[in-house]
Design an enzyme around this catalytic site. Sequence first.
Site, PDB file in Angstrom:
ATOM      1  N   THR A  17     -13.049 -10.945  -4.838  1.00 20.19           N
ATOM      2  CA  THR A  17     -14.336 -10.718  -4.180  1.00 20.19           C
ATOM      3  C   THR A  17     -15.510 -10.795  -5.139  1.00 20.19           C
ATOM      4  O   THR A  17     -16.587 -11.294  -4.780  1.00 20.19           O
ATOM      5  CB  THR A  17     -14.330  -9.316  -3.511  1.00 20.19           C
ATOM      6  OG1 THR A  17     -13.336  -9.330  -2.502  1.00 20.19           O
ATOM      7  CG2 THR A  17     -15.657  -8.976  -2.884  1.00 20.19           C
ATOM      8  N   ASP A  61      -7.982 -15.937  -4.209  1.00 17.53           N
ATOM      9  CA  ASP A  61      -7.940 -14.601  -3.616  1.00 17.53           C
ATOM     10  C   ASP A  61      -6.653 -13.988  -4.179  1.00 17.53           C
ATOM     11  O   ASP A  61      -5.615 -14.657  -4.220  1.00 17.53           O
ATOM     12  CB  ASP A  61      -7.846 -14.729  -2.091  1.00 17.53           C
ATOM     13  CG  ASP A  61      -7.921 -13.373  -1.401  1.00 17.53           C
ATOM     14  OD1 ASP A  61      -8.852 -13.174  -0.599  1.00 17.53           O
ATOM     15  OD2 ASP A  61      -7.033 -12.519  -1.636  1.00 17.53           O
ATOM     16  N   SER A  63      -4.465 -12.210  -3.094  1.00 19.43           N
ATOM     17  CA  SER A  63      -3.285 -12.234  -2.216  1.00 19.43           C
ATOM     18  C   SER A  63      -2.397 -13.428  -2.573  1.00 19.43           C
ATOM     19  O   SER A  63      -1.211 -13.444  -2.267  1.00 19.43           O
ATOM     20  CB  SER A  63      -3.696 -12.362  -0.750  1.00 19.43           C
ATOM     21  OG  SER A  63      -4.525 -11.298  -0.412  1.00 19.43           O
ATOM     22  N   THR A  93      -8.999  -7.277  -5.964  1.00 16.26           N
ATOM     23  CA  THR A  93      -8.458  -5.914  -5.997  1.00 16.26           C
ATOM     24  C   THR A  93      -7.090  -5.800  -5.313  1.00 16.26           C
ATOM     25  O   THR A  93      -6.304  -4.924  -5.654  1.00 16.26           O
ATOM     26  CB  THR A  93      -9.427  -4.925  -5.311  1.00 16.26           C
ATOM     27  OG1 THR A  93      -9.700  -5.383  -3.983  1.00 16.26           O
ATOM     28  CG2 THR A  93     -10.715  -4.790  -6.086  1.00 16.26           C
ATOM     29  N   ASP A  94      -6.806  -6.700  -4.348  1.00 18.06           N
ATOM     30  CA  ASP A  94      -5.611  -6.510  -3.525  1.00 18.06           C
ATOM     31  C   ASP A  94      -4.317  -6.418  -4.340  1.00 18.06           C
ATOM     32  O   ASP A  94      -3.451  -5.608  -4.033  1.00 18.06           O
ATOM     33  CB  ASP A  94      -5.491  -7.642  -2.492  1.00 18.06           C
ATOM     34  CG  ASP A  94      -6.567  -7.545  -1.412  1.00 18.06           C
ATOM     35  OD1 ASP A  94      -7.231  -6.482  -1.336  1.00 18.06           O
ATOM     36  OD2 ASP A  94      -6.755  -8.514  -0.657  1.00 18.06           O
ATOM     37  N   THR A 170      -2.788   2.136  -8.519  1.00 17.26           N
ATOM     38  CA  THR A 170      -2.475   1.631  -7.180  1.00 17.26           C
ATOM     39  C   THR A 170      -3.805   1.465  -6.455  1.00 17.26           C
ATOM     40  O   THR A 170      -4.720   2.278  -6.653  1.00 17.26           O
ATOM     41  CB  THR A 170      -1.619   2.667  -6.415  1.00 17.26           C
ATOM     42  OG1 THR A 170      -0.383   2.820  -7.106  1.00 17.26           O
ATOM     43  CG2 THR A 170      -1.322   2.249  -4.989  1.00 17.26           C
ATOM     44  N   ARG A 250      12.145   2.981  -1.319  1.00 15.68           N
ATOM     45  CA  ARG A 250      11.103   3.994  -1.115  1.00 15.68           C
ATOM     46  C   ARG A 250      11.632   5.118  -0.240  1.00 15.68           C
ATOM     47  O   ARG A 250      11.842   4.947   0.964  1.00 15.68           O
ATOM     48  CB  ARG A 250       9.858   3.359  -0.494  1.00 15.68           C
ATOM     49  CG  ARG A 250       9.363   2.178  -1.350  1.00 15.68           C
ATOM     50  CD  ARG A 250       7.900   2.053  -1.266  1.00 15.68           C
ATOM     51  NE  ARG A 250       7.247   3.247  -1.787  1.00 15.68           N
ATOM     52  CZ  ARG A 250       5.969   3.531  -1.599  1.00 15.68           C
ATOM     53  NH1 ARG A 250       5.229   2.728  -0.896  1.00 15.68           N
ATOM     54  NH2 ARG A 250       5.446   4.624  -2.111  1.00 15.68           N
ATOM     55  N   CYS A 283       5.656   9.302  -1.546  1.00 10.95           N
ATOM     56  CA  CYS A 283       4.463  10.132  -1.765  1.00 10.95           C
ATOM     57  C   CYS A 283       3.513   9.432  -2.738  1.00 10.95           C
ATOM     58  O   CYS A 283       3.953   8.714  -3.634  1.00 10.95           O
ATOM     59  CB  CYS A 283       4.839  11.483  -2.366  1.00 10.95           C
ATOM     60  SG  CYS A 283       5.872  12.470  -1.278  1.00 10.95           S
TER      61      CYS A 283
HETATM   62  N1  ASP Z   1      -9.018 -10.219  -0.999  1.00 12.26           N
HETATM   63  C1  ASP Z   1      -9.711  -9.939  -2.231  1.00 12.26           C
HETATM   64  C2  ASP Z   1      -8.775 -10.211  -3.389  1.00 12.26           C
HETATM   65  O1  ASP Z   1      -7.939  -9.402  -3.678  1.00 12.26           O
HETATM   66  C3  ASP Z   1     -10.175  -8.526  -2.254  1.00 12.26           C
HETATM   67  C4  ASP Z   1     -10.953  -8.128  -3.471  1.00 12.26           C
HETATM   68  O2  ASP Z   1     -11.133  -8.816  -4.430  1.00 12.26           O
HETATM   69  O3  ASP Z   1     -11.417  -6.985  -3.479  1.00 12.26           O
HETATM   70  O4  ASP Z   1      -8.864 -11.252  -3.986  1.00 12.26           O
END
Ligand code: ASP
Length: 346
Positions: A17, A61, A63, A93-94, A170, A250, A283
Amino acid sequence: MSRKEHSSILIIYTGGTIGMIQNAETGALESFNFDHLLKHVPELKQLNINIDAITFDPPIDSSDMEPELWSRIVSIIEENYDSYDGFVILHGTDTMSFTASALSFMLEDLMKPVVLTGSQLPIGALRTDGKENLITAIEIAAAKNAEGHPMVPEVCVFFHENLMRGNRTTKINSESFGAFGSNNYPNLAKAGTDIQFFTRNIRKYVPGLKLKAHHEYNSNIVIFSLFPGIQQEVVEKLLGAKELKGIIFRTYGAGNAPQKKWLIDALSKATAEGKIIINITQCAGGSVHMERYETGLQLLEAGVISGKDSTVEAALTKLMYLLGKDLPIEEVRRRMSISFAGEISV
Ligand code: ASP
């Protein structure tokens, strides 16, 4: 803390992002290039740090992150290790915690900072968190102590004021600027008006250690989560899969599972076949203690290994890394129980 006049930092821009821009037709966020990103942070010129960048082409991205791309990041760091004081990885972030965890194992004896960061809002957005995160991550990667050694010689994640050990993180929130948590390990630094480093939590600098880069992995692994009502046939099929080499299991609470004979039999059969099963609690914090309850003890007897207080991300990437080395099963089991890069408390 001191910083020599011109520290050199290499930014590895993978995407996420932080560098995205809105597609005028669909409204969806798409990756944009690194020059665009830098145009929005003219403040970088005030840092007195030499900054170079290598960009994934095209940026992704997160993902779409894959182990081959972890290996590409490892190669970039390996090839540029002697030319830079530290590395900043811009990442979505993902899956940032998976990448941070994987790199902590693949970069053995790392003695320079590798700081991953990203943002919840694109860097061009008015209220972006990307600028803060990027500027502070660069400052942390360049920071040296009085002896001239890096303040943080390890793989870490900087996000929204907090510097965390990468393999303890995490993603905990998909909207808040505080997107990452490190529930089982204290923070390495806090960025307020100053950056305060908590040195006792940070890996010690050892002079003379040489970086050993690892590229092998085996991802024939599955994450398997318990729930009330879980079905025998599905579990037997999953655990019996021929290609399967490892299972991140898990469980409930302190590492407990229902007392169903078929489940324990399926787990015992899988471990007897040489599959590695790691017990990680569902948890968000705390550790597995299989010896505490009858419902945990039966797992220990079935050959399940305690993942202790590891995150799923760290257990998964560590197992991929170890299975990639073609070690004897007993050696993989042993190494899963010891700390390699501060990923578990022992
Ligand atoms: N979908 C984005 C990614 O992980 C989300 C992000 O960067 O916050 O590339």
